[in-house]
Design a protein around this motif. Structure first.
Motif, PDB file in Angstrom:
ATOM      1  N   UNK A  87       1.339  -1.810  -0.215  1.00 35.87           N
ATOM      2  CA  UNK A  87       0.472  -0.088   0.026  1.00 35.87           C
ATOM      3  C   UNK A  87       1.164   1.243   0.488  1.00 35.87           C
ATOM      4  N   UNK A  88       1.925   1.052   0.539  1.00 37.80           N
ATOM      5  CA  UNK A  88       3.005   2.522   0.804  1.00 37.80           C
ATOM      6  C   UNK A  88       3.378   2.693  -1.025  1.00 37.80           C
ATOM      7  N   UNK A  89       3.282   0.869  -1.513  1.00 36.65           N
ATOM      8  CA  UNK A  89       4.126   1.362  -2.794  1.00 36.65           C
ATOM      9  C   UNK A  89       3.300   2.548  -3.190  1.00 36.65           C
ATOM     10  N   UNK A  90       2.321   1.851  -3.510  1.00 35.02           N
ATOM     11  CA  UNK A  90       1.081   2.561  -4.733  1.00 35.02           C
ATOM     12  C   UNK A  90       1.176   4.259  -3.824  1.00 35.02           C
ATOM     13  N   UNK A  91       1.157   3.700  -2.995  1.00 33.73           N
ATOM     14  CA  UNK A  91       0.324   5.332  -2.240  1.00 33.73           C
ATOM     15  C   UNK A  91       1.940   6.479  -3.107  1.00 33.73           C
ATOM     16  N   UNK A  92       3.612   5.741  -2.990  1.00 33.24           N
ATOM     17  CA  UNK A  92       4.406   6.631  -3.259  1.00 33.24           C
ATOM     18  C   UNK A  92       4.175   7.371  -4.836  1.00 33.24           C
ATOM     19  N   UNK A  93       3.995   5.373  -5.588  1.00 36.31           N
ATOM     20  CA  UNK A  93       4.126   5.886  -6.823  1.00 36.31           C
ATOM     21  C   UNK A  93       3.112   6.738  -7.494  1.00 36.31           C
ATOM     22  N   UNK A  94       1.683   7.353  -6.325  1.00 37.55           N
ATOM     23  CA  UNK A  94       0.673   8.221  -7.142  1.00 37.55           C
ATOM     24  C   UNK A  94       1.229   8.558  -6.723  1.00 37.55           C
ATOM     25  N   UNK A  95       1.853   9.803  -5.473  1.00 33.50           N
ATOM     26  CA  UNK A  95       2.035  10.973  -5.080  1.00 33.50           C
ATOM     27  C   UNK A  95       3.402  11.629  -6.230  1.00 33.50           C
ATOM     28  N   UNK A  96       4.005  10.697  -6.659  1.00 33.12           N
ATOM     29  CA  UNK A  96       4.795  10.844  -7.487  1.00 33.12           C
ATOM     30  C   UNK A  96       4.912  11.092  -8.647  1.00 33.12           C
ATOM     31  N   UNK A  97       3.824  10.173  -9.764  1.00 31.18           N
ATOM     32  CA  UNK A  97       2.459  11.494 -10.861  1.00 31.18           C
ATOM     33  C   UNK A  97       1.931  12.733 -10.711  1.00 31.18           C
ATOM     34  N   UNK A  98       1.521  12.926  -9.589  1.00 31.27           N
ATOM     35  CA  UNK A  98       0.657  13.695  -9.368  1.00 31.27           C
ATOM     36  C   UNK A  98       1.496  14.907  -8.811  1.00 31.27           C
ATOM     37  N   UNK A  99       2.762  14.113  -8.563  1.00 28.31           N
ATOM     38  CA  UNK A  99       3.856  15.428  -8.304  1.00 28.31           C
ATOM     39  C   UNK A  99       4.562  15.381  -9.940  1.00 28.31           C
ATOM     40  N   UNK A 100       5.593  15.423 -10.402  1.00 31.27           N
ATOM     41  CA  UNK A 100       5.962  15.476 -12.073  1.00 31.27           C
ATOM     42  C   UNK A 100       4.721  15.517 -12.558  1.00 31.27           C
ATOM     43  N   UNK A 101       4.051  14.991 -13.357  1.00 30.33           N
ATOM     44  CA  UNK A 101       2.600  15.336 -14.268  1.00 30.33           C
ATOM     45  C   UNK A 101       1.903  16.570 -14.019  1.00 30.33           C
ATOM     46  N   UNK A 102       1.757  16.869 -13.448  1.00 24.15           N
ATOM     47  CA  UNK A 102       0.923  18.553 -12.917  1.00 24.15           C
ATOM     48  C   UNK A 102       1.489  19.290 -12.903  1.00 24.15           C
ATOM     49  N   UNK A 103       1.179  20.433 -12.583  1.00 23.02           N
ATOM     50  CA  UNK A 103       1.639  21.751 -12.582  1.00 23.02           C
ATOM     51  C   UNK A 103       1.169  22.059 -11.718  1.00 23.02           C
ATOM     52  N   UNK A 104       0.374  22.524 -10.974  1.00 23.40           N
ATOM     53  CA  UNK A 104      -0.507  22.477  -9.005  1.00 23.40           C
ATOM     54  C   UNK A 104       0.897  22.034  -8.268  1.00 23.40           C
ATOM     55  N   UNK A 105       1.358  22.000  -7.389  1.00 24.34           N
ATOM     56  CA  UNK A 105       2.218  21.106  -6.508  1.00 24.34           C
ATOM     57  C   UNK A 105       1.099  20.545  -5.257  1.00 24.34           C
TER      58      UNK A 105
ATOM     59  N   UNK B 182       9.773  12.573  -0.918  1.00 26.46           N
ATOM     60  CA  UNK B 182       9.348  12.125  -2.241  1.00 26.46           C
ATOM     61  C   UNK B 182       8.641  13.042  -3.305  1.00 26.46           C
ATOM     62  N   UNK B 183       7.121  13.861  -1.931  1.00 24.91           N
ATOM     63  CA  UNK B 183       6.868  15.415  -2.853  1.00 24.91           C
ATOM     64  C   UNK B 183       7.739  16.126  -3.496  1.00 24.91           C
ATOM     65  N   UNK B 184       9.155  16.369  -2.317  1.00 24.24           N
ATOM     66  CA  UNK B 184      10.201  17.236  -3.269  1.00 24.24           C
ATOM     67  C   UNK B 184      10.757  17.193  -3.828  1.00 24.24           C
ATOM     68  N   UNK B 185      11.203  15.122  -4.313  1.00 22.38           N
ATOM     69  CA  UNK B 185      11.891  14.874  -5.537  1.00 22.38           C
ATOM     70  C   UNK B 185      11.067  15.077  -6.198  1.00 22.38           C
ATOM     71  N   UNK B 186       9.362  15.025  -6.514  1.00 26.66           N
ATOM     72  CA  UNK B 186       8.985  15.293  -7.663  1.00 26.66           C
ATOM     73  C   UNK B 186       9.122  16.195  -7.883  1.00 26.66           C
ATOM     74  N   UNK B 187       8.356  16.986  -7.320  1.00 24.48           N
ATOM     75  CA  UNK B 187       8.521  18.749  -7.633  1.00 24.48           C
ATOM     76  C   UNK B 187       9.791  19.502  -8.499  1.00 24.48           C
ATOM     77  N   UNK B 188      10.692  19.192  -8.072  1.00 21.48           N
ATOM     78  CA  UNK B 188      12.626  19.021  -8.649  1.00 21.48           C
ATOM     79  C   UNK B 188      12.221  18.855  -9.750  1.00 21.48           C
ATOM     80  N   UNK B 189      12.084  17.705 -10.081  1.00 24.77           N
ATOM     81  CA  UNK B 189      11.468  16.537 -11.818  1.00 24.77           C
ATOM     82  C   UNK B 189      10.935  17.349 -11.935  1.00 24.77           C
ATOM     83  N   UNK B 190       9.707  18.344 -11.696  1.00 22.86           N
ATOM     84  CA  UNK B 190       8.704  18.673 -12.671  1.00 22.86           C
ATOM     85  C   UNK B 190       9.347  19.957 -12.854  1.00 22.86           C
ATOM     86  N   UNK B 191      10.423  21.430 -12.204  1.00 21.89           N
ATOM     87  CA  UNK B 191      11.024  21.808 -13.005  1.00 21.89           C
ATOM     88  C   UNK B 191      11.924  21.594 -13.146  1.00 21.89           C
ATOM     89  N   UNK B 192      12.525  20.837 -13.514  1.00 24.05           N
ATOM     90  CA  UNK B 192      13.433  20.603 -14.406  1.00 24.05           C
ATOM     91  C   UNK B 192      12.940  20.055 -15.505  1.00 24.05           C
TER      92      UNK B 192
END
Length: 97
Positions: free
Chosen positions: A11-29, A72-82
């Motif tokens: 469950x934690x892995x699925x949630x982290x994957x979903x969170x990472x995709x939300x951070x990287x793919x969507x504009x709003x943090x 994970x959220x911070x990492x995803x936002x950094x990747x989005x910015x890059x």
């Protein structure tokens, strides 16, 4: 007992994957911050309601989970910015050529 760990990590892995995709793919943090905030609110509720006693031994797993999800959220936002910067650079290169 081992099944609880397997289910919990799954469950934690699925949630982290979903969170990472939300951070990287969507504009709003805020979209990527939903899951860490829900975990934080759930942790506060669990400890304030008395369902689990507030001891360092019980707090440690919750603190690790919250730190992991916020990291994970911070990492995803950094990747989005890059990715955004790379796209801007690519567009500028096409305009120059």
């Amino acid at each position: 007992m081992i099944w609880y760990l397997i289910i919990g990590f799954t469950v934690a892995g699925v949630l982290m994957l979903a969170e990472y995709l939300l951070c990287v793919k969507l504009q709003n943090p805020l979209w990527g911050g939903i899951i860490p905030m829900l975990i934080l609110i759930g942790t506060i509720y669990i400890f304030t309601s008395g369902k689990i006693p507030f001891t360092p031994r019980n707090l440690f797993p919750f603190a690790i989970a919250i730190i992991a999800f916020i990291g994970d959220w911070c990492t995803g936002r950094e990747k989005y910015m890059k990715l955004q910067q790379a796209e801007i650079d690519k567009m500028k290169a096409k305009d120059i050529a």
